[in-house]
Structure formats: C-alpha cells, structure tokens
Scaffold this active site. Sequence first.
Site, PDB file in Angstrom:
ATOM      1  N   GLN A 109       0.834  -1.202   0.000  1.00  0.00           N
ATOM      2  CA  GLN A 109       0.000   0.000   0.000  1.00  0.00           C
ATOM      3  C   GLN A 109       0.874   1.259   0.000  1.00  0.00           C
ATOM      4  O   GLN A 109       0.375   2.366  -0.081  1.00  0.00           O
ATOM      5  CB  GLN A 109      -0.903  -0.011   1.239  1.00  0.00           C
ATOM      6  N   ASN A 110       2.173   1.060   0.128  1.00  0.00           N
ATOM      7  CA  ASN A 110       3.106   2.184   0.234  1.00  0.00           C
ATOM      8  C   ASN A 110       3.445   2.764  -1.132  1.00  0.00           C
ATOM      9  O   ASN A 110       3.567   2.028  -2.106  1.00  0.00           O
ATOM     10  CB  ASN A 110       4.379   1.746   0.958  1.00  0.00           C
ATOM     11  N   ASP A 112       6.203   4.671  -1.457  1.00  0.00           N
ATOM     12  CA  ASP A 112       7.570   5.169  -1.232  1.00  0.00           C
ATOM     13  C   ASP A 112       8.642   4.495  -2.077  1.00  0.00           C
ATOM     14  O   ASP A 112       9.822   4.862  -1.965  1.00  0.00           O
ATOM     15  CB  ASP A 112       7.923   5.055   0.253  1.00  0.00           C
ATOM     16  N   HIS A 127      -1.518   1.472  -4.245  1.00  0.00           N
ATOM     17  CA  HIS A 127      -1.833   2.906  -4.110  1.00  0.00           C
ATOM     18  C   HIS A 127      -0.896   3.769  -4.949  1.00  0.00           C
ATOM     19  O   HIS A 127      -0.789   4.979  -4.743  1.00  0.00           O
ATOM     20  CB  HIS A 127      -1.777   3.326  -2.635  1.00  0.00           C
ATOM     21  N   CYS A 138      -5.614   6.700 -20.127  1.00  0.00           N
ATOM     22  CA  CYS A 138      -5.091   5.432 -20.673  1.00  0.00           C
ATOM     23  C   CYS A 138      -4.192   4.696 -19.678  1.00  0.00           C
ATOM     24  O   CYS A 138      -3.646   3.640 -20.015  1.00  0.00           O
ATOM     25  CB  CYS A 138      -4.331   5.692 -21.976  1.00  0.00           C
ATOM     26  N   ALA A 240       8.920  -4.493  12.342  1.00  0.00           N
ATOM     27  CA  ALA A 240       9.233  -5.308  11.160  1.00  0.00           C
ATOM     28  C   ALA A 240      10.735  -5.436  10.944  1.00  0.00           C
ATOM     29  O   ALA A 240      11.235  -6.519  10.642  1.00  0.00           O
ATOM     30  CB  ALA A 240       8.576  -4.682   9.935  1.00  0.00           C
TER      31      ALA A 240
HETATM   32  N1  APR Z   1       6.944  -2.309  12.087  1.00  0.00           N
HETATM   33  C1  APR Z   1       5.750  -2.874  11.750  1.00  0.00           C
HETATM   34  N2  APR Z   1       4.559  -2.228  11.877  1.00  0.00           N
HETATM   35  C2  APR Z   1       4.577  -0.989  12.407  1.00  0.00           C
HETATM   36  C3  APR Z   1       5.776  -0.350  12.803  1.00  0.00           C
HETATM   37  C4  APR Z   1       7.003  -1.075  12.629  1.00  0.00           C
HETATM   38  N3  APR Z   1       8.171  -0.553  12.966  1.00  0.00           N
HETATM   39  N4  APR Z   1       5.459   0.880  13.307  1.00  0.00           N
HETATM   40  C5  APR Z   1       4.103   1.003  13.219  1.00  0.00           C
HETATM   41  N5  APR Z   1       3.570  -0.118  12.683  1.00  0.00           N
HETATM   42  C6  APR Z   1       2.156  -0.425  12.401  1.00  0.00           C
HETATM   43  C7  APR Z   1       1.125   0.368  13.189  1.00  0.00           C
HETATM   44  O1  APR Z   1       0.854  -0.250  14.443  1.00  0.00           O
HETATM   45  C8  APR Z   1      -0.096   0.328  12.274  1.00  0.00           C
HETATM   46  O2  APR Z   1      -0.923  -0.788  12.567  1.00  0.00           O
HETATM   47  O3  APR Z   1       1.907  -0.121  11.057  1.00  0.00           O
HETATM   48  C9  APR Z   1       0.510   0.149  10.883  1.00  0.00           C
HETATM   49  C10 APR Z   1       0.385   1.352   9.956  1.00  0.00           C
HETATM   50  O4  APR Z   1      -0.969   1.569   9.727  1.00  0.00           O
HETATM   51  P1  APR Z   1      -1.463   2.811   8.846  1.00  0.00           P
HETATM   52  O5  APR Z   1      -0.721   4.002   9.255  1.00  0.00           O
HETATM   53  O6  APR Z   1      -2.945   2.823   8.926  1.00  0.00           O
HETATM   54  O7  APR Z   1      -0.936   2.435   7.394  1.00  0.00           O
HETATM   55  P2  APR Z   1      -1.588   1.515   6.271  1.00  0.00           P
HETATM   56  O8  APR Z   1      -2.234   0.309   6.832  1.00  0.00           O
HETATM   57  O9  APR Z   1      -0.559   1.311   5.256  1.00  0.00           O
HETATM   58  O10 APR Z   1      -2.713   2.509   5.675  1.00  0.00           O
HETATM   59  C11 APR Z   1      -3.378   2.155   4.512  1.00  0.00           C
HETATM   60  O11 APR Z   1      -4.278   4.362   4.291  1.00  0.00           O
HETATM   61  O12 APR Z   1      -3.994   6.568   4.523  1.00  0.00           O
HETATM   62  C12 APR Z   1      -4.064   5.570   3.618  1.00  0.00           C
HETATM   63  O13 APR Z   1      -3.160   5.498   1.443  1.00  0.00           O
HETATM   64  C13 APR Z   1      -2.803   5.424   2.786  1.00  0.00           C
HETATM   65  O14 APR Z   1      -1.763   3.377   2.035  1.00  0.00           O
HETATM   66  C14 APR Z   1      -2.323   4.022   3.133  1.00  0.00           C
HETATM   67  C15 APR Z   1      -3.580   3.344   3.610  1.00  0.00           C
END
Ligand code: APR
Length: 262
Positions: A109-110, A112, A127, A138, A240
């Site tokens: 979903q990243n 980056d 995303h 297109c 992670a």
């Molecule tokens: N290692 C693993 N997980 C971690 C770490 C780490 N070091 N630090 C934080 N986390 C966890 C948090 O506890 C949280 O559950 O990563 C998760 C991040 O969640 P979100 O910030 O909600 O990110 P994500 O799930 O990718 O969001 C989905 O939402 O805002 C939109 O488009 C954006 O792609 C994104 C989507």
Amino acid sequence: MENGDIERAGRLILAGKYVVSLTGAGISVESGIRPFRGPGGLWTEYGEPPMNGYQRFLADPKASWERRVKREGYNRELHEGLRKAQPNPAHYALAELEELRVLRYLITQNIDNLHRVAGSKKIAEIHGNLSKLRCIQCNSRYEPEEISLETLPPRCPRCGGIIKGDTVMFGEPIPADVLEVCQEEVSKCDCMLLVGTSAFVYPAAGFPWQVKGKEGMLIEVNPYETELTPFCNISLRSKAGEVLPRLVECIKVKLQETGSPL
Ligand code: APR
C-alpha cells in the site's frame, strides 16, 4: 513475543503453497517515514484528509497541480521524508524471501518505492508510486522527466488525457491493471504475511479476509494489535525491521535442513 513464535511463523510460511505479503506504512517507519494511523501517525496529528481528493482534482486539475508544485502542510512533510528514506532490514528481508522463492508476490500500500529499491521484483503498488506520473485516461505511467509542466495540468503524450501523480487519491478508483494483478495473486494465496498495516483501507484491507475465507493462514507483524490480530494464526508483536530478518534466518535454516537449495 517468544522465540517459538518466529519458529511457528517460519513453519507456517514454508507449509504455504503460495505465500503473498501485504505491506503497509508500518514497514517504512524504521526508514523514517511516519505511519498514517496509530501512535505517531500523520492522520493522528493532521486529521484524516478529505475523502474526495480525487473529485477535487477532477473539478480543477490545474489548481491541484499548482498545489502539488507548491507542496504545503503534511504534503511537504510526507514528501521530505519520502525523498530521504532508504530501505530498512524489513524491506531487504522480503526481497530475500522472494529470491528464495518462498514469497511469491508482494502487494504494498506504500507509495515510497522502497520495496523496489530493496530489490523486490514481483510487486504490485496498489496505491501507486510517488516517483511516477500516470494518465487518468489510458493509465500510461511516466517518469517525471518525461512530462513537461510548462502548462498545467500536463497532458498524456499518448492519448492527450490529463496526467496526475501515480499515487491513488482518496475517492479515486484503483487503476484496473494493478487491481487485476492483486486479485489474481490473492486468489492463488494460501498464506498471507501482513506487515505494518492497520488493514483499514479497502480494497487492500479485504485481501486478508479473502485468504481467511478459504481457510488460508494469516501471519501478522506489527508492534501493536490491529483489528485483524484476533483472526491471525500468528501475530508477531514486534517492529518489522527487528523480526523479519530473524524470520528469514529461521526459514533459511529450515530450508537447509530439508536440503532445499538456497
Ligand atoms: N513495524 C511494523 N509495523 C509498524 C511499525 C514497525 N516498525 N510501526 C508502526 N507499525 C504499524 C502500526 O501499528 C499500524 O498498525 O503499522 C501500521 C500502519 O498503519 P497505517 O498508518 O494505517 O498504514 P496503512 O495500513 O498502510 O494505511 C493504509 O491508508 O492513509 C491511507 O493510502 C494510505 O496506504 C495508506 C492506507
């Protein structure tokens, strides 16, 4: 988290016929990029952005481009962090699992680009990717240097459609070509490794349920509990970057024990 948990996770992954990983913002936290939700989250600080970002873009793409070029507020912070960031051991661990042919595909979903920099090849960026541009007509993707910003909004050299950043805005449909690949991979998946996601945003958040629905295995890596935790076969409560390299080492030992070529 006990040592036994990593062992069990390694066994489950090796027992999987088609292992797919779904990653979120959490995997890039140790690369200096803030997550969106939870402790230290961008949305936690700035509030969730309006859910109609794409409709606002379509209503006035020129103004949206002018804002993009100016970069303010959380946008500036997000882009600063992304520009400086480097992959961390978690990204490299997933790239190594792909090389070992243990991990068959990675859906992130990243935006980056860090999985690609770390060497992952079998990857779908559901995303989008911050370092690319896309035609909304297109779906052609472009490197920024291929598109002139003399007139805004820029137009697609192929079809004349409007160009926007490749990242998917709130309210924007996931590009059909990417969604199709994700659904194809999830349909084959019997074991999903969930890394650093709150599993909040659909359609990506639906993938673990699809796997669960056909009695597949779910393994979660997250320092905090999520809504998915109770439904996971194993939940490794750790960062992670700390636990994935250990998981890879554990899997490599098991592969050697079974005489599989590394
Ligand atoms: N290692 C693993 N997980 C971690 C770490 C780490 N070091 N630090 C934080 N986390 C966890 C948090 O506890 C949280 O559950 O990563 C998760 C991040 O969640 P979100 O910030 O909600 O990110 P994500 O799930 O990718 O969001 C989905 O939402 O805002 C939109 O488009 C954006 O792609 C994104 C989507």
